[in-house]
Design a protein around this motif. Sequence first.
Motif, PDB file in Angstrom:
ATOM      1  N   ARG A   1       0.672  -1.061  -0.317  1.00  0.00           N
ATOM      2  CA  ARG A   1      -0.025  -0.157   0.060  1.00  0.00           C
ATOM      3  C   ARG A   1       0.883   1.255   0.043  1.00  0.00           C
TER       4      ARG A   1
ATOM      5  N   GLU B   1      -4.704   3.485   5.641  1.00  0.00           N
ATOM      6  CA  GLU B   1      -5.426   3.650   4.481  1.00  0.00           C
ATOM      7  C   GLU B   1      -4.481   3.717   3.356  1.00  0.00           C
TER       8      GLU B   1
ATOM      9  N   GLY C   1      -4.882   5.565  -5.993  1.00  0.00           N
ATOM     10  CA  GLY C   1      -4.356   4.743  -4.790  1.00  0.00           C
ATOM     11  C   GLY C   1      -2.904   4.444  -5.220  1.00  0.00           C
TER      12      GLY C   1
ATOM     13  N   THR D   1      -9.021   2.942  -7.732  1.00  0.00           N
ATOM     14  CA  THR D   1      -9.730   2.787  -6.314  1.00  0.00           C
ATOM     15  C   THR D   1      -8.717   3.200  -5.268  1.00  0.00           C
ATOM     16  N   TRP D   2      -8.869   4.620  -5.005  1.00  0.00           N
ATOM     17  CA  TRP D   2      -7.877   5.168  -4.066  1.00  0.00           C
ATOM     18  C   TRP D   2      -8.656   5.248  -2.595  1.00  0.00           C
ATOM     19  N   GLN D   3      -9.733   4.891  -2.332  1.00  0.00           N
ATOM     20  CA  GLN D   3     -10.324   5.016  -1.136  1.00  0.00           C
ATOM     21  C   GLN D   3     -10.460   3.619  -0.639  1.00  0.00           C
ATOM     22  N   GLN D   4      -9.541   2.919  -0.146  1.00  0.00           N
ATOM     23  CA  GLN D   4      -9.571   1.939   0.554  1.00  0.00           C
ATOM     24  C   GLN D   4      -8.457   1.584   1.789  1.00  0.00           C
ATOM     25  N   TRP D   5      -8.674   0.504   2.547  1.00  0.00           N
ATOM     26  CA  TRP D   5      -7.594   0.410   3.473  1.00  0.00           C
ATOM     27  C   TRP D   5      -6.706  -0.360   3.163  1.00  0.00           C
TER      28      TRP D   5
ATOM     29  N   TYR E   1      -5.778  -4.540   0.692  1.00  0.00           N
ATOM     30  CA  TYR E   1      -6.640  -6.063   0.908  1.00  0.00           C
ATOM     31  C   TYR E   1      -7.704  -6.080  -0.380  1.00  0.00           C
ATOM     32  N   LYS E   2      -7.903  -5.038  -1.141  1.00  0.00           N
ATOM     33  CA  LYS E   2      -8.914  -5.029  -2.023  1.00  0.00           C
ATOM     34  C   LYS E   2      -8.604  -4.636  -3.162  1.00  0.00           C
ATOM     35  N   TYR E   3      -7.154  -4.612  -3.281  1.00  0.00           N
ATOM     36  CA  TYR E   3      -6.509  -4.074  -4.310  1.00  0.00           C
ATOM     37  C   TYR E   3      -6.748  -4.850  -5.560  1.00  0.00           C
TER      38      TYR E   3
END
Length: 170
Positions: free
Chosen positions: A69, A74, A97, A114-118, A121-123
């Motif tokens: 990440r 985040e 991201g 997809t820039w809003q993720q923790w 894990y969902k990359y």
Amino acid sequence: MKKLLFLSTMLLSATILFAQQDKEKRPSPPAKASATIQSGATVTIDYSQPSVKGRTIGKEIAPYGEVWRTGANEATVFEVSKDVTIDGKALPAGKYGLFTIPGEKEWVLIFNKTWQQWGAYKYKADDDALRVTVKAVKAPTASERMTFTVSDNGQVNLLWGNVSVPFVVK
């Protein structure tokens, strides 16, 4: 009804305020690097700063060959206000991201839609807008906390431990 609306607004405001305060107390605090480069585009990197803490980059943290990440908490957000190039490859204006695939001699920079993720894990690679491979070099001085710098000439550096990962935004 007015009291309910007022109380709801106050609760939401308090929640946002406490969430911001909590970020400051994290072991990997939030940071931001930003500059308006010579082309007039503003480059902003919003991230959290993990510390090395005696660990080895490429092994215990940011494992070589794996999507990372590029920070903590985040996903790191890389934003450009105008269309730019990253080391000569086109990247449209917007928020991304910023992920990386660290390597001993080269790092792959990944600008993902997809820039809003923790974390990562969902990359999804299908959401990549751009991938650029850059050389990793020995940093002039060691940096305990991961740090980004952005210069007005478009030079961006990721500094962490004894590693520097430079790239150019134009």
